[in-house]
Design an enzyme around this catalytic site. Structure first.
Site, PDB file in Angstrom:
ATOM      1  CG  HIS A   1      -2.015  -0.997   1.082  1.00  0.00           C
ATOM      2  ND1 HIS A   1      -3.135  -0.551   0.382  1.00  0.00           N
ATOM      3  CD2 HIS A   1      -2.319  -2.092   1.644  1.00  0.00           C
ATOM      4  CE1 HIS A   1      -4.212  -1.534   0.530  1.00  0.00           C
ATOM      5  NE2 HIS A   1      -3.485  -2.666   1.181  1.00  0.00           N
TER       6      HIS A   1
ATOM      7  NE  ARG B   1      25.444 -22.327   8.504  1.00  0.00           N
ATOM      8  CZ  ARG B   1      26.233 -22.343   9.309  1.00  0.00           C
ATOM      9  NH1 ARG B   1      27.508 -22.810   8.964  1.00  0.00           N
ATOM     10  NH2 ARG B   1      26.201 -22.394  10.654  1.00  0.00           N
TER      11      ARG B   1
END
Length: 243
Positions: free
Chosen positions: A156, A226
């Site tokens: 929005h 990672r």
């Protein structure tokens, strides 16, 4: 026909004849349980949508704009699935599964040019997932979405403090999830995000930025913790919550 009725029909089907055909056929066939119902719908629903090969559609599945739905061979739609496929529709690739109470919704009442949901082959959309495809959602092959995942290709506009947010319009950039990725339960993917190949997104993560290939991301907002190519993660060291 009143304006309100025209508006309602325009949000249910491509035309009045299509609306009547879809409602009648789903009313007659949509409730029939078990293998008899699955077989009946696999045949009868070919009159409503594009189906390749044999598919399995359980009872209680609801479909709107069925002429914009494409199902590949071996697709499975579980109980309570809801497909709302305004142009450019919903496409589900071969052997993919959409599990119980998942909602795939393509709003396109404002003629958004990229609205669609496309799911590749052998992918899984978990129970009660919500996919909103105003800006376009593309999910690759062999992707798993856990339960309650939200993929929201819409946002929005809210910068104008003199008007209600509901009156300021939307943006719709689109979302891509690459092949082989695993999105943990309860994760939320926000508009404009690209998730790479073989990515793991932890349970409950909120993804606001792109995630590179072969990475693990967790948290709110999600951050990469990672790179699996540089630092592989043996099974016994798996500590990231993903289900």
């Amino acid at each position: 026909m009143t304006d309100r009725l025209r508006l309602y029909l325009s949000r249910q089907a491509s035309s009045l004849p299509r609306y009547l055909a879809e409602q009648v056929l789903q009313s007659v066939c949509g409730w029939v349980p078990g293998l008899v119902g699955i077989g009946l719908r696999a045949l009868a629903y070919r009159a409503l949508m594009q189906i390749e090969g044999i598919v399995a559609i359980e009872d209680g599945v609801r479909i709107r704009f069925a002429d914009n739905v494409r199902l590949g061979r071996g697709v499975y739609l579980d109980h309570g699935v809801y497909l709302h496929a305004c142009p450019g529709g919903i496409s589900i690739g071969a052997e993919s599964m959409v599990m119980k109470n998942a909602i795939l919704h393509v709003y396109n009442f404002r003629n958004l040019p990229h609205s669609h949901i496309t799911i590749g082959q052998r992918s899984l959309i978990g129970e009660s997932c919500i996919l909103r495809g105003q800006g376009g959602i593309t999910i690759g092959d062999d992707v798993y979405l856990g339960t309650l995942v939200q993929v929201l290709a819409v946002n929005h506009v809210f910068h104008d403090t003199t008007r209600p947010i509901s009156a300021q319009g939307i943006t719709a950039q689109g979302i891509t999830i690459g092949d082989g990725s695993w999105i943990g339960s309860g994760a939320i993917i926000l508009d404009g995000v690209r998730i790479g190949r073989n990515v793991v997104v932890g349970a409950g993560a909120v993804v606001t930025k792109d995630i590179p290939d072969y990475c693990v991301a967790v948290g709110n907002p999600a951050r990469v913790v990672r790179d699996l190519r540089a630092d592989p993660l043996p099974h016994e060291r798996l500590t990231v919550p993903v289900y």
